[in-house]
Design a protein around this motif. Sequence first.
Motif, PDB file in Angstrom:
ATOM      1  N   THR A  91     -11.026   1.774  -7.411  1.00  0.00           N
ATOM      2  CA  THR A  91     -11.305   2.512  -8.632  1.00  0.00           C
ATOM      3  C   THR A  91     -10.185   2.299  -9.656  1.00  0.00           C
ATOM      4  N   GLN A  92     -10.392   2.859 -10.826  1.00  0.00           N
ATOM      5  CA  GLN A  92      -9.504   2.656 -11.979  1.00  0.00           C
ATOM      6  C   GLN A  92      -8.036   2.902 -11.626  1.00  0.00           C
ATOM      7  N   HIS A  93      -7.201   1.999 -12.080  1.00  0.00           N
ATOM      8  CA  HIS A  93      -5.739   2.082 -11.962  1.00  0.00           C
ATOM      9  C   HIS A  93      -5.208   1.977 -10.534  1.00  0.00           C
ATOM     10  N   GLY A  94      -6.066   1.676  -9.558  1.00  0.00           N
ATOM     11  CA  GLY A  94      -5.581   1.445  -8.212  1.00  0.00           C
ATOM     12  C   GLY A  94      -5.323   2.714  -7.428  1.00  0.00           C
ATOM     13  N   PHE A  95      -4.606   2.557  -6.307  1.00  0.00           N
ATOM     14  CA  PHE A  95      -4.476   3.656  -5.345  1.00  0.00           C
ATOM     15  C   PHE A  95      -3.093   4.273  -5.262  1.00  0.00           C
ATOM     16  N   ALA A  96      -2.061   3.661  -5.850  1.00  0.00           N
ATOM     17  CA  ALA A  96      -0.702   4.168  -5.655  1.00  0.00           C
ATOM     18  C   ALA A  96      -0.549   5.604  -6.145  1.00  0.00           C
ATOM     19  N   ARG A  97      -1.243   5.947  -7.213  1.00  0.00           N
ATOM     20  CA  ARG A  97      -1.110   7.286  -7.784  1.00  0.00           C
ATOM     21  C   ARG A  97      -1.629   8.371  -6.845  1.00  0.00           C
ATOM     22  N   GLU A 109      19.397  10.823  -9.504  1.00  0.00           N
ATOM     23  CA  GLU A 109      18.610   9.612  -9.266  1.00  0.00           C
ATOM     24  C   GLU A 109      17.821   9.745  -7.967  1.00  0.00           C
ATOM     25  N   VAL A 110      16.606   9.192  -7.963  1.00  0.00           N
ATOM     26  CA  VAL A 110      15.812   9.152  -6.742  1.00  0.00           C
ATOM     27  C   VAL A 110      15.054   7.832  -6.689  1.00  0.00           C
ATOM     28  N   THR A 111      14.924   7.306  -5.479  1.00  0.00           N
ATOM     29  CA  THR A 111      14.163   6.081  -5.249  1.00  0.00           C
ATOM     30  C   THR A 111      13.092   6.376  -4.211  1.00  0.00           C
ATOM     31  N   LEU A 112      11.845   6.016  -4.557  1.00  0.00           N
ATOM     32  CA  LEU A 112      10.707   6.264  -3.681  1.00  0.00           C
ATOM     33  C   LEU A 112      10.012   4.950  -3.372  1.00  0.00           C
ATOM     34  N   GLN A 113       9.332   4.920  -2.226  1.00  0.00           N
ATOM     35  CA  GLN A 113       8.756   3.650  -1.781  1.00  0.00           C
ATOM     36  C   GLN A 113       7.382   3.871  -1.132  1.00  0.00           C
ATOM     37  N   LEU A 114       6.516   2.878  -1.366  1.00  0.00           N
ATOM     38  CA  LEU A 114       5.190   2.853  -0.753  1.00  0.00           C
ATOM     39  C   LEU A 114       4.955   1.458  -0.190  1.00  0.00           C
ATOM     40  N   THR A 115       4.410   1.389   1.033  1.00  0.00           N
ATOM     41  CA  THR A 115       4.058   0.105   1.634  1.00  0.00           C
ATOM     42  C   THR A 115       2.598   0.147   2.069  1.00  0.00           C
ATOM     43  N   GLN A 116       2.096  -1.015   2.456  1.00  0.00           N
ATOM     44  CA  GLN A 116       0.693  -1.089   2.882  1.00  0.00           C
ATOM     45  C   GLN A 116       0.455  -0.219   4.109  1.00  0.00           C
ATOM     46  N   SER A 117      -0.796   0.192   4.238  1.00  0.00           N
ATOM     47  CA  SER A 117      -1.214   1.006   5.382  1.00  0.00           C
ATOM     48  C   SER A 117      -2.647   0.621   5.708  1.00  0.00           C
ATOM     49  N   ALA A 118      -3.164   1.192   6.783  1.00  0.00           N
ATOM     50  CA  ALA A 118      -4.563   0.928   7.124  1.00  0.00           C
ATOM     51  C   ALA A 118      -5.483   1.324   5.981  1.00  0.00           C
ATOM     52  N   ALA A 119      -5.135   2.427   5.285  1.00  0.00           N
ATOM     53  CA  ALA A 119      -5.967   2.898   4.181  1.00  0.00           C
ATOM     54  C   ALA A 119      -5.919   1.945   2.989  1.00  0.00           C
ATOM     55  N   THR A 120      -4.747   1.379   2.682  1.00  0.00           N
ATOM     56  CA  THR A 120      -4.665   0.482   1.525  1.00  0.00           C
ATOM     57  C   THR A 120      -5.265  -0.881   1.826  1.00  0.00           C
ATOM     58  N   LEU A 121      -5.134  -1.349   3.066  1.00  0.00           N
ATOM     59  CA  LEU A 121      -5.631  -2.681   3.413  1.00  0.00           C
ATOM     60  C   LEU A 121      -7.149  -2.771   3.330  1.00  0.00           C
ATOM     61  N   LYS A 166      -8.782  -1.588   0.880  1.00  0.00           N
ATOM     62  CA  LYS A 166      -9.049  -1.806  -0.541  1.00  0.00           C
ATOM     63  C   LYS A 166      -8.339  -3.030  -1.099  1.00  0.00           C
ATOM     64  N   TYR A 167      -7.256  -3.435  -0.420  1.00  0.00           N
ATOM     65  CA  TYR A 167      -6.334  -4.418  -1.014  1.00  0.00           C
ATOM     66  C   TYR A 167      -5.654  -5.161   0.142  1.00  0.00           C
ATOM     67  N   PRO A 168      -6.076  -6.395   0.431  1.00  0.00           N
ATOM     68  CA  PRO A 168      -5.659  -7.064   1.669  1.00  0.00           C
ATOM     69  C   PRO A 168      -4.303  -7.761   1.573  1.00  0.00           C
ATOM     70  N   PHE A 169      -3.288  -7.019   1.121  1.00  0.00           N
ATOM     71  CA  PHE A 169      -1.961  -7.597   0.938  1.00  0.00           C
ATOM     72  C   PHE A 169      -0.912  -6.657   1.509  1.00  0.00           C
ATOM     73  N   ASP A 170       0.130  -7.247   2.079  1.00  0.00           N
ATOM     74  CA  ASP A 170       1.336  -6.495   2.399  1.00  0.00           C
ATOM     75  C   ASP A 170       2.187  -6.407   1.133  1.00  0.00           C
ATOM     76  N   PHE A 171       2.832  -5.265   0.935  1.00  0.00           N
ATOM     77  CA  PHE A 171       3.651  -5.082  -0.268  1.00  0.00           C
ATOM     78  C   PHE A 171       4.679  -3.992  -0.017  1.00  0.00           C
ATOM     79  N   VAL A 172       5.726  -4.003  -0.834  1.00  0.00           N
ATOM     80  CA  VAL A 172       6.689  -2.908  -0.882  1.00  0.00           C
ATOM     81  C   VAL A 172       6.833  -2.530  -2.351  1.00  0.00           C
ATOM     82  N   LEU A 173       6.299  -1.366  -2.707  1.00  0.00           N
ATOM     83  CA  LEU A 173       6.373  -0.856  -4.075  1.00  0.00           C
ATOM     84  C   LEU A 173       7.481   0.184  -4.140  1.00  0.00           C
ATOM     85  N   THR A 174       8.449  -0.043  -5.013  1.00  0.00           N
ATOM     86  CA  THR A 174       9.597   0.853  -5.141  1.00  0.00           C
ATOM     87  C   THR A 174       9.674   1.365  -6.573  1.00  0.00           C
ATOM     88  N   VAL A 175       9.805   2.677  -6.711  1.00  0.00           N
ATOM     89  CA  VAL A 175       9.899   3.321  -8.024  1.00  0.00           C
ATOM     90  C   VAL A 175      11.166   4.171  -8.033  1.00  0.00           C
TER      91      VAL A 175
END
Length: 291
Positions: free
Chosen positions: A69-75, A88-100, A102-111
């Motif tokens: 759906t619109q704008h993806g799943f990270a939100r 300061e804070v650093t947060l991270q999201l990686t692939q999971s069974a739920a994301t795979l 919808k999106y068949p890639f491994d990733f490390v998203l850091t904000v």
Amino acid sequence: MITLKNRYLTVLVNEFGAELTSVKSSDGTEYIWQADPDYWGRHAPILFPIVGRLKDNEYTYEGKQYEMTQHGFARDQAFRIVDQTDSEVTLQLTQSAATLVKYPFDFVLTVSFKIVDHELRVSLSVKNPDSHDLLFSIGAHPGFNVPLQSNDGGFGDYFVRVAPKQIYRRIPLKPPYSDPNDPKELDLTKPLTLDHELFNSDALVLSLNGQQTTVMLSNTLDDHGIALSLKDAPYVGIWSPYPKQAPFVCIEPWWGLADTTNATGQLVDKFAINRLTGGRTFNSGYQISFF
């Protein structure tokens, strides 16, 4: 909820979605839209791994069809805190069974969020831990109260200024899709006075060609406002929901676009998609000054 604080600003960040939810100055001014669901029930979502909408909310990759759906799943995912201090804070999201699914890639998203004096610095990082190319878009969607204070007048007392002052290439939207093959011009050599009718065809999308750009939102009645600075984003969207008379405006740095009106549905052909080779990291971000 995560709290960052210095003598000038108090910032709240939600671990769910790594979403900025509040920025208050020392005089109590709230800059961030407070997610009234009658207008728009979010504050400042992270857009990943797409920006905007896919045709029919689906795409094809390596012969398999996926829905997103619109704008993806990270939100809508819980990030984990990897580092935190008072400012300061650093947060991270990686692939999971739920994301795979919808999106068949491994990733490390850091904000990362960091306050320095009157400024909030937001860093966005995408790492490809795999050997295959990672295809993605990323963006931010911060909403700002208009007016900022009760004595700041109304929507029409606010204006947007863009530096450098110039005539910008605007990519029209044929909601919900983009039409980069039919560019328009938007004269931003002078301030753009806010009017709800500006958004009758969705967001104003400016093509920045990666040049350093600052978008300032302020008003004619006092000195309060914000200035959002981008170093290398290819696009910025300016949006307020229409036809609702919403008391906020979003200024959205984008490294990607909604599907084009003639999109094939193949992810590898998606307009403005980013391709990250194995082991590489994409780094970017933006800064917001509050005054």
